[in-house]
Design a protein around this motif. Structure first.
Motif, mmCIF file in Angstrom:
data_model
loop_
_atom_site.group_PDB
_atom_site.id
_atom_site.type_symbol
_atom_site.label_atom_id
_atom_site.label_comp_id
_atom_site.label_asym_id
_atom_site.label_seq_id
_atom_site.Cartn_x
_atom_site.Cartn_y
_atom_site.Cartn_z
ATOM 1 N N LEU A 29 -0.963 0.935 -2.317
ATOM 2 C CA LEU A 29 -0.212 -0.277 -2.695
ATOM 3 C C LEU A 29 -1.301 -1.249 -2.853
ATOM 4 O O LEU A 29 -2.553 -1.025 -2.318
ATOM 5 C CB LEU A 29 0.536 -0.580 -1.396
ATOM 6 C CG LEU A 29 2.070 0.126 -1.040
ATOM 7 C CD1 LEU A 29 2.449 -0.265 0.255
ATOM 8 C CD2 LEU A 29 3.142 -0.281 -2.129
ATOM 9 N N PRO A 30 -0.762 -2.435 -3.515
ATOM 10 C CA PRO A 30 -2.032 -3.570 -3.585
ATOM 11 C C PRO A 30 -2.450 -3.910 -2.007
ATOM 12 O O PRO A 30 -1.580 -3.827 -1.124
ATOM 13 C CB PRO A 30 -1.074 -4.662 -4.150
ATOM 14 C CG PRO A 30 -0.138 -4.118 -5.140
ATOM 15 C CD PRO A 30 0.072 -2.723 -4.076
ATOM 16 N N ALA A 31 -3.512 -4.140 -1.883
ATOM 17 C CA ALA A 31 -4.179 -4.571 -0.791
ATOM 18 C C ALA A 31 -3.450 -5.434 0.266
ATOM 19 O O ALA A 31 -3.182 -5.313 1.401
ATOM 20 C CB ALA A 31 -5.602 -5.168 -0.884
ATOM 21 N N MET A 32 -2.911 -6.587 -0.304
ATOM 22 C CA MET A 32 -2.318 -7.514 0.347
ATOM 23 C C MET A 32 -0.894 -6.913 0.879
ATOM 24 O O MET A 32 -0.505 -7.247 2.179
ATOM 25 C CB MET A 32 -1.858 -8.697 -0.622
ATOM 26 C CG MET A 32 -1.286 -9.936 0.387
ATOM 27 S SD MET A 32 -1.108 -11.593 -0.792
ATOM 28 C CE MET A 32 -2.628 -11.680 -1.199
ATOM 29 N N GLN A 33 -0.001 -6.222 0.198
ATOM 30 C CA GLN A 33 0.730 -5.508 0.673
ATOM 31 C C GLN A 33 0.611 -4.288 1.651
ATOM 32 O O GLN A 33 1.511 -4.346 2.759
ATOM 33 C CB GLN A 33 1.861 -5.112 -0.539
ATOM 34 C CG GLN A 33 2.391 -6.054 -1.505
ATOM 35 C CD GLN A 33 2.891 -5.507 -2.741
ATOM 36 O OE1 GLN A 33 3.336 -4.407 -2.684
ATOM 37 N NE2 GLN A 33 2.864 -6.029 -3.827
ATOM 38 N N ARG A 34 -0.241 -3.720 1.293
ATOM 39 C CA ARG A 34 -0.760 -2.526 2.125
ATOM 40 C C ARG A 34 -0.991 -3.243 3.625
ATOM 41 O O ARG A 34 -0.580 -2.508 4.656
ATOM 42 C CB ARG A 34 -1.763 -1.926 1.709
ATOM 43 C CG ARG A 34 -2.215 -0.773 2.597
ATOM 44 C CD ARG A 34 -3.723 -0.271 2.006
ATOM 45 N NE ARG A 34 -4.751 -1.160 2.395
ATOM 46 C CZ ARG A 34 -5.625 -1.833 1.328
ATOM 47 N NH1 ARG A 34 -5.678 -1.083 0.178
ATOM 48 N NH2 ARG A 34 -6.397 -2.665 1.706
ATOM 49 N N ASP A 35 -1.826 -4.119 3.787
ATOM 50 C CA ASP A 35 -2.153 -4.639 4.954
ATOM 51 C C ASP A 35 -1.209 -5.210 5.741
ATOM 52 O O ASP A 35 -0.978 -5.211 6.992
ATOM 53 C CB ASP A 35 -3.279 -5.585 4.827
ATOM 54 C CG ASP A 35 -4.597 -4.859 4.015
ATOM 55 O OD1 ASP A 35 -4.776 -3.770 4.232
ATOM 56 O OD2 ASP A 35 -5.642 -5.780 3.647
ATOM 57 N N ALA A 36 -0.076 -5.811 5.115
ATOM 58 C CA ALA A 36 0.693 -6.596 5.675
ATOM 59 C C ALA A 36 1.775 -5.392 6.295
ATOM 60 O O ALA A 36 2.160 -5.458 7.465
ATOM 61 C CB ALA A 36 1.635 -7.297 5.027
ATOM 62 N N LEU A 37 2.175 -4.516 5.430
ATOM 63 C CA LEU A 37 2.935 -3.313 6.138
ATOM 64 C C LEU A 37 2.169 -2.385 7.297
ATOM 65 O O LEU A 37 3.194 -2.356 8.342
ATOM 66 C CB LEU A 37 3.226 -2.387 4.854
ATOM 67 C CG LEU A 37 4.245 -1.209 5.142
ATOM 68 C CD1 LEU A 37 5.468 -1.585 5.821
ATOM 69 C CD2 LEU A 37 4.314 -0.095 4.116
ATOM 70 N N LEU A 38 1.125 -2.135 7.202
ATOM 71 C CA LEU A 38 0.397 -1.351 8.483
ATOM 72 C C LEU A 38 0.459 -2.193 9.437
ATOM 73 O O LEU A 38 0.539 -1.571 10.593
ATOM 74 C CB LEU A 38 -0.977 -0.880 7.823
ATOM 75 C CG LEU A 38 -0.800 0.205 6.724
ATOM 76 C CD1 LEU A 38 -2.346 0.581 6.376
ATOM 77 C CD2 LEU A 38 -0.017 1.426 6.954
ATOM 78 N N ALA A 39 0.066 -3.487 9.327
ATOM 79 C CA ALA A 39 -0.055 -4.400 10.386
ATOM 80 C C ALA A 39 1.492 -4.576 11.273
ATOM 81 O O ALA A 39 1.394 -4.785 12.640
ATOM 82 C CB ALA A 39 -0.522 -5.787 10.140
ATOM 83 N N CYS A 40 2.582 -4.400 10.431
ATOM 84 C CA CYS A 40 3.772 -4.506 11.066
ATOM 85 C C CYS A 40 3.851 -3.438 12.203
ATOM 86 O O CYS A 40 4.627 -3.364 13.228
ATOM 87 C CB CYS A 40 4.864 -4.267 10.029
ATOM 88 S SG CYS A 40 5.174 -5.591 8.932
ATOM 89 N N PHE A 41 3.200 -2.162 11.870
ATOM 90 C CA PHE A 41 3.392 -0.948 12.617
ATOM 91 C C PHE A 41 2.128 -0.996 13.750
ATOM 92 O O PHE A 41 1.926 0.082 14.384
ATOM 93 C CB PHE A 41 3.395 0.355 11.824
ATOM 94 C CG PHE A 41 4.904 0.312 10.936
ATOM 95 C CD1 PHE A 41 6.065 -0.098 11.261
ATOM 96 C CD2 PHE A 41 4.519 0.720 9.728
ATOM 97 C CE1 PHE A 41 7.054 -0.227 10.477
ATOM 98 C CE2 PHE A 41 5.585 0.755 8.617
ATOM 99 C CZ PHE A 41 6.936 0.098 9.175
ATOM 100 N N ALA A 42 1.263 -2.077 13.684
ATOM 101 C CA ALA A 42 0.222 -2.079 14.453
ATOM 102 C C ALA A 42 -0.786 -0.974 14.034
ATOM 103 O O ALA A 42 -1.461 -0.155 14.907
ATOM 104 C CB ALA A 42 0.524 -1.995 16.029
ATOM 105 N N MET A 43 -0.973 -0.545 12.762
ATOM 106 C CA MET A 43 -1.718 0.274 12.249
ATOM 107 C C MET A 43 -3.009 -0.152 11.264
ATOM 108 O O MET A 43 -3.461 0.442 10.771
ATOM 109 C CB MET A 43 -0.931 1.329 11.101
ATOM 110 C CG MET A 43 0.234 1.878 11.934
ATOM 111 S SD MET A 43 1.475 2.881 11.058
ATOM 112 C CE MET A 43 0.191 4.066 10.073
ATOM 113 N N GLY A 44 -2.986 -1.472 11.348
ATOM 114 C CA GLY A 44 -4.207 -2.159 10.639
ATOM 115 C C GLY A 44 -4.806 -3.076 11.193
ATOM 116 O O GLY A 44 -4.441 -3.351 12.621
ATOM 117 N N ASP A 45 -5.586 -3.791 10.667
ATOM 118 C CA ASP A 45 -6.568 -4.764 11.152
ATOM 119 C C ASP A 45 -6.094 -6.166 10.953
ATOM 120 O O ASP A 45 -7.080 -7.106 11.402
ATOM 121 C CB ASP A 45 -8.134 -4.409 11.033
ATOM 122 C CG ASP A 45 -8.618 -3.056 11.152
ATOM 123 O OD1 ASP A 45 -8.103 -2.786 12.334
ATOM 124 O OD2 ASP A 45 -9.329 -2.388 10.656
ATOM 125 N N SER A 46 -5.348 -6.400 10.123
ATOM 126 C CA SER A 46 -4.913 -7.777 9.793
ATOM 127 C C SER A 46 -4.584 -8.565 11.192
ATOM 128 O O SER A 46 -3.913 -8.307 12.015
ATOM 129 C CB SER A 46 -3.795 -7.808 8.924
ATOM 130 O OG SER A 46 -3.869 -7.037 7.742
#
Length: 908
Positions: A77-94
């Motif tokens: 996914l585009p970076a902005m979308q990917r980071d937002a999605l993964l952060a929803c599941f506490a799987m990212g650093d955003s």
């Protein structure tokens, strides 16, 4: 099944979202399971989630169930979308998440999957899903028309989970008929005595689950006759039937069932570990096997589920409070590595107030907010408040929840919390927060003079205490209410005086907005003078540009309004802040309309769609009127335009907004009637805006409506009445240099003038404020040409009439072009034929996509900008090309360029 199978069969043509409504046990899940089987045989990929009452607090839990198989693809996914999605599941650093970019990521994952196989998304027990997941899935469901995706939901009868009833096509399920019920009962419980069989059939009322459960438990002797009492609700009878299954199981199995009933996850190992703590002895899958054999739980690998929601509610109803608390405490210990889930269970395990846990819940709410789960964060804060021993700390947490409710547009929640803290002695800062909430919520808030007066008094109190920021916030809120409903001259002036007492700089955007909203005409010249000193982008501050845009609009400085509002539109779109974007677009749409730019694709259509999606009824109504008015200018319609009727309904059920919205409704109707050359009804419609006793009276908008009223008056012989209105508007407008007032006054003076002064005033109307605005200049030319023809100056009349006809055609005002042509035909000129342009075949959204593609944006860039999937953009372009007669993106700009625009700033 025929209907649902038809949706599966048609998936290559269009996607859809359908839902099954019904009481518990009526067969929603069974029917959904049957559809899943059919879908798999037809090559569908099936993604599924099931809501659980114990998971409603857990943000994005249901969405994670749906996307679990697709998450490895998130890296594409585009970076902005990917980071937002993964952060929803506490799987990212955003650090912070914009939920709409996460929602767009969900859509993109599903659409990319649908390129290979059609997709069926099954959402069982939607009513028990967490709010952030519901919002994400609603976003997707609204955008799958052109995708190979079918969404199938089930929900209990009652309030619909999706706020917008158009999101899903709902079908209500009743029970099976008497013959089918008898056949089912005979197949499942053939040994029932005839009297018992008849009673089960009668009590079940065609509910399949009730038929099976009542028969099974009665046949086994585990169900008493009293459980079939007619006075008991069906749900209660079923819960008792399920509870009877568990009563005779051993302690270890009951421990497993107890933990499962309060668990907010689906990991069987967590349940077994917590059951071991609760039971005080080891519990493994073998020990838990009776729970599966009795149909209370099912398991697949390490994932388990309760077989039916009523099983969970039956188990929870049956367990003593102390046992429930012990189960929560056991889960909290097992889930120590997942602190947010653990603290929720610790909170459920305490019977009194506990500041330590309340503070942990508040921290968890902050985590949820950063993940974009605003609704969950608000729920966690309210739970934290309930556990707070200190009343002031409790009030502070409730106010935090109310502030999140404001972000979500939930007026009822905000009002409820305000009432809860009303009697508490608040800390100074929390008192300021409460006052701010009273002032800021203008959509749906009361416009009663007493309430506005209260805000002004509180603002003065804040100024006296040195809190100028709070004072200005309160006064902006009070001034906004003035626009929706005029509280009277004295109160309008009180708002302006209170703003002056705050002693801010003369060019402060907040002060300009307050002055323009409260005393548009009186303060207009000073406001416009200050607006001229600001750069178009407000110095790179979109929040200030938005206030400047409102100030410009309310004073009638429409060119600056469009310019200023385009800055926040651009920024809000980039940030994915759809609620505020809808408001900015709606205001900009009306600034464009008053300038004579009738292009729904520029602002109005998108404002309407976004306001509907974000639940903002007043801005949705504002945009609906704009779209209807644009339709009236372009295509013409009678007074029963569906969007106008919907907007009027919103206005009439929201009394504080009635005057502003209804004034817009009357303007739209009046312009449509004038375009159809029906001046008598046009005059009646428009006159309402000028009559103080009418609900549609609006002191500012009446000035901008004056030119159309004068037009109707001239053609109905009401010169005297219209001249009286003109004189009143001249007094109101005073020396205002605003574009809106000047255009209206110049036009009205010309068409209402006596013979001696008319020609000079017509020339001024043509070459004055309207000179660079094709629509307004064309109206003046049409009126001037008609006046010349009536004076028998036929040859002279043709030039302005031709110019008017050409301009009307260029701006898409077909009915008005035909009016001009009728005047020309009356001079003896013949032979004109309208030249429809391929652009007219495009919908507003198609026009928007075509324009962005013409600017060189990729499909993904367009999709992110318009909150659509890139595949949807591609599908639109596939249909757009033949409509415009082009074969490539490079030809789009030329195909779209024919339409005259009144302002280069009308695009963001």
């Amino acid at each position: 099944m025929r209907t649902l199978s038809g949706h599966l069969d048609a998936v290559d043509v269009r996607g859809c979202a359908v839902g099954l409504l019904g009481e518990p046990g009526v067969g929603k899940s069974a029917l959904q399971a049957e559809v899943v089987g059919h879908a798999r045989t037809r090559g569908f990929t099936v993604l599924a989630a099931r809501g659980s009452q114990s998971e409603t607090h857990l943000p994005f839990a249901s969405l994670h169930q749906v996307l679990r198989p697709l998450l490895p693809r998130a890296e594409r996914l585009p970076a902005m979308q990917r980071d937002a999605l993964l952060a929803c599941f506490a799987m990212g650093d955003s650090a912070e998440v914009n939920p709409f970019f996460a929602f767009l990521a969900v859509l993109e994952l599903l659409v990319d999957l649908a390129r290979r196989t059609p997709v069926l998304v099954c959402l069982d027990d939607l009513h028990w899903m967490d709010r952030p997941s519901i919002d994400a899935l609603a976003f997707v469901a609204r955008r799958i028309d052109s995708e190979r995706v079918v969404v199938l939901c089930t929900s209990r009868t009652g309030p619909l989970p999706f706020a917008d009833p158009g999101t899903v096509e709902w079908m209500e399920l009743g029970g099976i008929d008497e013959a089918a019920a008898a056949a089912l009962l005979e197949a499942r419980a053939p040994r029932l005595a005839p009297a018992v069989r008849d009673r089960v059939l009668r009590q079940a009322g065609g509910n399949p689950l009730a038929l099976i459960e009542f028969a099974t438990t009665l046949e086994s002797g585990e169900h008493a006759w009293t459980e079939l009492d007619d006075d008991l609700p069906m749900t209660t009878r079923l819960e008792r039937a399920f509870a009877a299954r568990a009563e005779h199981l051993g302690p270890a199995v009951r421990a497993v069932l107890t933990v499962a009933a309060v668990d907010d996850g689906d990991d069987v190992n967590d349940v077994l570990a917590a059951a071991r703590i609760l039971h005080g002895a080891p519990v493994d899958r073998v020990a838990a096997q009776p729970a599966f054999e009795h149909g209370l739980l099912t398991v697949a690998g390490d994932r388990y589920r309760i077989t039916h929601p009523l099983v969970g509610s039956a188990l929870r109803q049956a367990m003593p409070p102390a046992t429930r608390q012990q189960a929560h405490e056991a889960l909290a210990r097992v889930l120590a590595a997942q602190p947010d889930r653990a603290v929720w269970h610790r909170a459920a395990a305490v019977s009194g107030r506990d500041e330590r846990i309340a503070a942990e819940l508040e921290q968890a709410a902050g985590n949820a907010q950063r993940r974009g789960a605003i609704a969950s964060a608000a729920a966690w804060l309210e739970r934290a408040a309930a556990l707070s021993p200190d009343p002031q700390a409790q009030a502070a947490r409730l106010l935090s929840a109310a502030e999140l409710g404001y972000q979500l547009g939930r007026f009822d929640q905000v009002e409820q919390i305000k009432a809860q803290v009303a009697g508490v002695t608040l800390r100074p800062r929390d008192r300021s927060r409460l006052i701010w909430l009273e002032g800021v919520f203008h959509d749906g808030s009361t416009g009663e003079p007493a309430e506005v007066r209260h805000l002004v008094d509180e603002a003065r109190h804040a100024t006296a205490g040195g809190d100028v920021e709070l004072a200005m916030q309160l006064l902006v809120g009070a001034a906004r209410r003035v626009w929706w409903r005029d509280p009277g001259e004295r109160l309008r002036h009180a708002i302006v005086e209170a703003a002056r007492e705050a002693d801010v700089l003369a060019g402060d955007p907040r002060l300009l907005a307050i002055h323009a909203l409260s005393e548009s005409h009186e303060q207009g010249p000073a406001v416009i003078e200050q607006l001229a000193r600001w750069p178009a982008d407000a110095g790179g501050r979109p929040d200030l540009a938005g206030l400047l845009g409102i100030a410009a609009f309310c004073t009638g400085d429409f060119p600056r309004a469009v310019t200023f509002l385009s800055t926040p539109v651009h920024e809000l779109r980039a940030q994915g802040r759809m609620s505020l974007l809808a408001e900015a677009l709606a205001i900009r749409a009306w600034a464009e309309i008053y300038l004579g730019t009738f292009d729904a694709a520029s602002s109005a259509d998108e404002a309407m769609r976004l306001a509907d999606e974000t639940g903002q009824s007043l801005w949705a109504a504002t945009a609906r009127i704009a779209v209807a008015l644009i339709d009236g200018v372009g295509r013409g319609w009678d007074t029963h335009h569906v969007l106008l009727a919907e907007a009027e309904h919103t206005a009439l059920r929201t009394p504080n907004a009635a005057s502003s919205l209804l004034a817009g409704v009357q303007l739209a109707r009046g312009i449509a009637e004038l375009g159809a050359n029906r001046p008598e009804p046009a005059y009646r419609e428009l006159l309402r805006v000028f009559e103080p006793a009418d609900q549609a009276f609006q002191r500012v908008q009446q000035v901008w409506t004056l030119g159309y009223l004068a037009d109707a008056a001239v053609h109905t012989g009401r010169h005297a009445e219209a001249r009286s209105a003109l004189a009143a508007m001249e007094r109101i407008a005073g020396s205002s240099p605003a574009t809106g007032s000047t255009i209206a006054l110049e036009y009205a003076r010309a068409v209402l003038a006596d013979h001696g002064s008319a020609e000079t005033l017509f020339q001024l109307a043509v070459d004055g404020a309207s000179r660079r605005l094709p629509w307004h200049r064309a109206r003046a030319e049409l009126a001037y040409g008609s006046w010349l023809r009536r004076r028998r100056r036929v040859v002279e009349s043709r030039e302005p009439l031709r110019a008017a006809r050409a301009a009307f055609e260029a701006v898409g005002a077909r009915a008005w072009a035909q009016r001009a042509d009728q005047e020309l035909r009356a001079t003896g000129e013949r032979g004109w034929q309208p030249t429809p342009h391929p652009r007219d075949r495009l919908s507003p959204q198609e026009t928007q996509i075509a324009e962005l593609a013409a600017q060189g944006l990729s499909n993904r860039e367009i999709g992110q900008r318009l909150f659509l999937s890139h595949r949807t953009v591609s599908s639109h372009l596939y249909r757009i090309f033949p409509k415009l007669g082009v074969g490539s993106r490079g030809q789009l700009a030329a195909a779209l360029s024919h339409q005259v625009q009144s302002s280069d700033a009308s695009r963001d």
